[in-house]
Write a protein that holds these residues in place. Structure first.
Motif, PDB file in Angstrom:
ATOM      1  N   ARG A   1      -9.147  17.854  -6.128  1.00  0.00           N
ATOM      2  CA  ARG A   1     -10.319  17.136  -6.691  1.00  0.00           C
ATOM      3  C   ARG A   1      -9.779  16.853  -8.254  1.00  0.00           C
ATOM      4  NH1 ARG A   1     -16.150  19.858  -6.861  1.00  0.00           N
ATOM      5  NH2 ARG A   1     -15.542  19.573  -4.506  1.00  0.00           N
ATOM      6  N   LYS A   2      -8.908  17.827  -8.713  1.00  0.00           N
ATOM      7  CA  LYS A   2      -8.468  17.602 -10.107  1.00  0.00           C
ATOM      8  C   LYS A   2      -7.560  16.842 -10.117  1.00  0.00           C
ATOM      9  CE  LYS A   2      -9.542  22.474 -12.033  1.00  0.00           C
ATOM     10  NZ  LYS A   2      -9.064  23.463 -12.684  1.00  0.00           N
TER      11      LYS A   2
ATOM     12  N   SER B   1       0.918  -1.381   0.049  1.00  0.00           N
ATOM     13  CA  SER B   1      -0.142  -0.047   0.164  1.00  0.00           C
ATOM     14  C   SER B   1       0.837   1.285  -0.077  1.00  0.00           C
ATOM     15  CB  SER B   1      -0.822   0.002   1.235  1.00  0.00           C
ATOM     16  OG  SER B   1      -0.254   0.188   2.454  1.00  0.00           O
ATOM     17  N   HIS B   2       0.408   2.222  -0.857  1.00  0.00           N
ATOM     18  CA  HIS B   2       1.136   3.490  -0.833  1.00  0.00           C
ATOM     19  C   HIS B   2       0.145   4.673  -0.712  1.00  0.00           C
ATOM     20  CE1 HIS B   2       4.595   1.431  -2.566  1.00  0.00           C
ATOM     21  NE2 HIS B   2       3.875   0.784  -3.407  1.00  0.00           N
ATOM     22  N   LEU B   3       0.541   5.684  -0.017  1.00  0.00           N
ATOM     23  CA  LEU B   3      -0.401   6.791   0.494  1.00  0.00           C
ATOM     24  C   LEU B   3       0.008   7.965  -0.310  1.00  0.00           C
ATOM     25  CD1 LEU B   3      -2.405   7.986   2.396  1.00  0.00           C
ATOM     26  CD2 LEU B   3      -0.723   8.227   4.237  1.00  0.00           C
ATOM     27  N   ILE B   4      -1.016   8.503  -1.152  1.00  0.00           N
ATOM     28  CA  ILE B   4      -0.947   9.832  -1.773  1.00  0.00           C
ATOM     29  C   ILE B   4      -1.521  11.023  -0.945  1.00  0.00           C
ATOM     30  CG2 ILE B   4      -1.283  11.241  -3.731  1.00  0.00           C
ATOM     31  CD1 ILE B   4      -1.019   8.817  -5.294  1.00  0.00           C
ATOM     32  N   SER B   5      -0.736  11.760  -0.314  1.00  0.00           N
ATOM     33  CA  SER B   5      -1.669  12.951   0.499  1.00  0.00           C
ATOM     34  C   SER B   5      -0.493  14.219   0.739  1.00  0.00           C
ATOM     35  CB  SER B   5      -1.682  12.311   2.006  1.00  0.00           C
ATOM     36  OG  SER B   5      -2.362  13.046   2.767  1.00  0.00           O
TER      37      SER B   5
ATOM     38  N   TRP C   1      -3.876  18.751   2.730  1.00  0.00           N
ATOM     39  CA  TRP C   1      -4.299  17.816   1.729  1.00  0.00           C
ATOM     40  C   TRP C   1      -5.323  18.280   0.964  1.00  0.00           C
ATOM     41  CZ3 TRP C   1      -9.514  16.486   2.473  1.00  0.00           C
ATOM     42  CH2 TRP C   1     -10.018  16.700   3.669  1.00  0.00           C
ATOM     43  N   ASP C   2      -5.612  19.353   1.205  1.00  0.00           N
ATOM     44  CA  ASP C   2      -6.701  20.057   0.077  1.00  0.00           C
ATOM     45  C   ASP C   2      -5.945  20.532  -0.943  1.00  0.00           C
ATOM     46  OD1 ASP C   2      -9.339  20.020   1.539  1.00  0.00           O
ATOM     47  OD2 ASP C   2      -8.404  21.697   2.913  1.00  0.00           O
ATOM     48  N   PHE C   3      -4.490  20.536  -1.051  1.00  0.00           N
ATOM     49  CA  PHE C   3      -3.798  20.975  -2.200  1.00  0.00           C
ATOM     50  C   PHE C   3      -2.921  19.806  -2.736  1.00  0.00           C
ATOM     51  CE2 PHE C   3      -5.291  24.566   0.616  1.00  0.00           C
ATOM     52  CZ  PHE C   3      -5.902  25.280  -0.448  1.00  0.00           C
ATOM     53  N   ILE C   4      -3.366  18.723  -2.762  1.00  0.00           N
ATOM     54  CA  ILE C   4      -2.403  17.715  -3.363  1.00  0.00           C
ATOM     55  C   ILE C   4      -2.393  17.784  -4.769  1.00  0.00           C
ATOM     56  CG2 ILE C   4      -2.144  15.164  -3.844  1.00  0.00           C
ATOM     57  CD1 ILE C   4      -4.290  14.592  -1.453  1.00  0.00           C
ATOM     58  N   THR C   5      -1.078  17.996  -5.275  1.00  0.00           N
ATOM     59  CA  THR C   5      -0.978  18.167  -6.830  1.00  0.00           C
ATOM     60  C   THR C   5      -0.350  16.936  -7.558  1.00  0.00           C
ATOM     61  OG1 THR C   5       1.090  18.979  -6.225  1.00  0.00           O
ATOM     62  CG2 THR C   5      -0.470  20.732  -6.372  1.00  0.00           C
ATOM     63  N   PRO C   6      -0.684  16.922  -8.768  1.00  0.00           N
ATOM     64  CA  PRO C   6      -0.235  15.894  -9.655  1.00  0.00           C
ATOM     65  C   PRO C   6       1.116  15.751  -9.718  1.00  0.00           C
ATOM     66  CG  PRO C   6      -1.298  17.430 -10.983  1.00  0.00           C
ATOM     67  CD  PRO C   6      -1.415  18.000  -9.622  1.00  0.00           C
ATOM     68  N   GLU C   7       1.902  14.654  -9.727  1.00  0.00           N
ATOM     69  CA  GLU C   7       3.348  14.296 -10.009  1.00  0.00           C
ATOM     70  C   GLU C   7       3.458  13.041 -10.984  1.00  0.00           C
ATOM     71  OE1 GLU C   7       5.225  14.023  -6.329  1.00  0.00           O
ATOM     72  OE2 GLU C   7       4.947  15.855  -5.833  1.00  0.00           O
TER      73      GLU C   7
ATOM     74  N   THR D   1       6.506   8.032   0.839  1.00  0.00           N
ATOM     75  CA  THR D   1       7.173   8.574  -0.341  1.00  0.00           C
ATOM     76  C   THR D   1       6.520   9.261  -1.022  1.00  0.00           C
ATOM     77  OG1 THR D   1       8.294   6.340  -0.574  1.00  0.00           O
ATOM     78  CG2 THR D   1       8.524   7.969  -2.364  1.00  0.00           C
ATOM     79  N   TYR D   2       5.247   9.167  -1.223  1.00  0.00           N
ATOM     80  CA  TYR D   2       4.378  10.054  -2.358  1.00  0.00           C
ATOM     81  C   TYR D   2       3.535  11.161  -1.129  1.00  0.00           C
ATOM     82  CZ  TYR D   2       5.729   6.275  -5.061  1.00  0.00           C
ATOM     83  OH  TYR D   2       6.376   5.199  -5.742  1.00  0.00           O
ATOM     84  N   VAL D   3       3.945  11.298  -0.119  1.00  0.00           N
ATOM     85  CA  VAL D   3       3.119  12.227   0.786  1.00  0.00           C
ATOM     86  C   VAL D   3       4.019  13.528   0.419  1.00  0.00           C
ATOM     87  CG1 VAL D   3       2.651  13.051   2.998  1.00  0.00           C
ATOM     88  CG2 VAL D   3       2.416  10.599   2.485  1.00  0.00           C
ATOM     89  N   GLN D   4       3.508  14.573   0.012  1.00  0.00           N
ATOM     90  CA  GLN D   4       4.031  16.005  -0.496  1.00  0.00           C
ATOM     91  C   GLN D   4       4.001  16.750   0.865  1.00  0.00           C
ATOM     92  OE1 GLN D   4       1.179  17.217  -3.246  1.00  0.00           O
ATOM     93  NE2 GLN D   4       1.918  16.120  -4.837  1.00  0.00           N
ATOM     94  N   ILE D   5       4.805  17.664   0.725  1.00  0.00           N
ATOM     95  CA  ILE D   5       5.091  18.620   2.057  1.00  0.00           C
ATOM     96  C   ILE D   5       4.554  20.004   1.604  1.00  0.00           C
ATOM     97  CG2 ILE D   5       6.597  19.841   3.649  1.00  0.00           C
ATOM     98  CD1 ILE D   5       6.597  16.969   3.961  1.00  0.00           C
TER      99      ILE D   5
END
Length: 308
Positions: free
Chosen positions: A136-137, A44-48, A104-110, A71-75
């Protein structure tokens, strides 16, 4: 159908601190799902996203302690780490204030997200995770790539509306929700539904949802596929803490279903795991899968199944 090993699930959404009167605890439905999946042997991997602050640093420590890949949790340099203010009123009535806006309201695509989701077995997301346009996008982009899309309904006023939830339902392969949520959503589209099956049929037909799972607390859970129903009763246990039980149910369900286990075995394990978690303290207690198997043997009864 052979059993599938090395299952990978991506969890998109919120990580946060629940601020109780007695102190703060790590939380977020999606984080809980990622933890239980990991505990059950799923990759399992978390994107947040978390803030560049003390709460964020502490959450990173928690994720590392729980063994959740961050690894995929942004700062976020600008927005704070998410907190939920938990208020206990008269008669122990509990209310929640989900602070907004937060990281987490501002998760951006990478680019790594794109590859990760496209190669995974499933993408899990909560309806709360897209309450703002930015996240959302990003979620909508990932939904176009995911081979199997699992939506966990989490209706928290005022962070949802009919239009937004409908847009997600159109892109869902497996929908998980409880009886109250089923009633709220189905009533948006028809006041004529009298039974659970009526409500499920309405949503499956309107949004072309192949699979739905309805959790019912002490009454177990039901799975609705294409022209098939499977119902499973609850385990008779003494409840200690219900926080996170629905998240563990979803993780248990996916760990079995994505491994190509039979649906009755899948439902049994998911119901058992969520029951076990309610006998523990907190949403993410330490346990091994073998403990769940022992729990099932101990509490197993001669049930009569209504399977169609």
């Amino acid at each position: 159908m052979s059993r599938k090993n090395n299952v990978t699930v991506i969890c998109f959404g919120e990580v946060l601190w629940d601020n109780f009167p007695s102190g703060k605890k790590p939380g977020g439905a999606i984080m809980n799902v990622a933890y239980h999946l990991k505990n059950l042997g799923v990759n399992s991997h978390l994107i947040s996203k978390i803030g560049k602050d003390g709460n964020g640093a502490e959450l990173q420590q928690v994720l590392n302690h729980l063994g959740i890949d961050d690894t995929y949790v942004q700062i976020d340099e600008k927005h704070k780490t998410s907190t939920v203010e938990v208020h206990v009123g008269e008669d122990n009535e509990v209310t929640y204030e989900i602070v907004q806006p937060v990281a987490w309201d501002f998760i951006t695509p990478e680019n790594p997200h794109t590859r990760l989701v496209a190669q995974a077995d499933a993408l899990v997301y909560g309806s709360l995770s897209g309450r703002t346009e930015t996240s959302r996008k990003t979620l909508e982009h990932l939904l176009e790539l995911a081979p199997y899309r699992v939506m966990d309904v989490n209706l928290r006023a005022p962070h949802y509306n009919e239009s937004y939830i409908s847009s997600l339902l159109h892109k869902t392969d497996l929908l998980k929700l409880n009886l109250d949520e089923l009633g709220i959503i189905s009533n948006w589209f028809s006041q004529q539904c009298k039974t659970e099956t009526d409500r499920v049929d309405l949503l499956q037909n309107k949004f072309n949802i192949p699979e739905m799972v309805v959790t019912k607390g002490g009454k177990g859970a039901s799975y609705y596929g294409v022209k098939t129903e499977h119902h499973w009763p609850a385990y008779n246990i003494k409840v200690k803490d219900t926080v996170g039980s629905g998240d563990s149910f979803l993780a248990g369900l996916l760990s079995m279903k994505l491994s190509n286990e039979y649906i009755n075995d899948t439902l049994d394990f998911a119901v058992a795991l969520s029951a076990y978690i309610t006998t523990q303290e907190g949403a993410c207690p330490v346990y091994e899968k073998s403990a769940i198997n022992r729990f099932m043997m101990k509490h197993k009864k001669n049930w009569s199944m209504d399977i169609i």
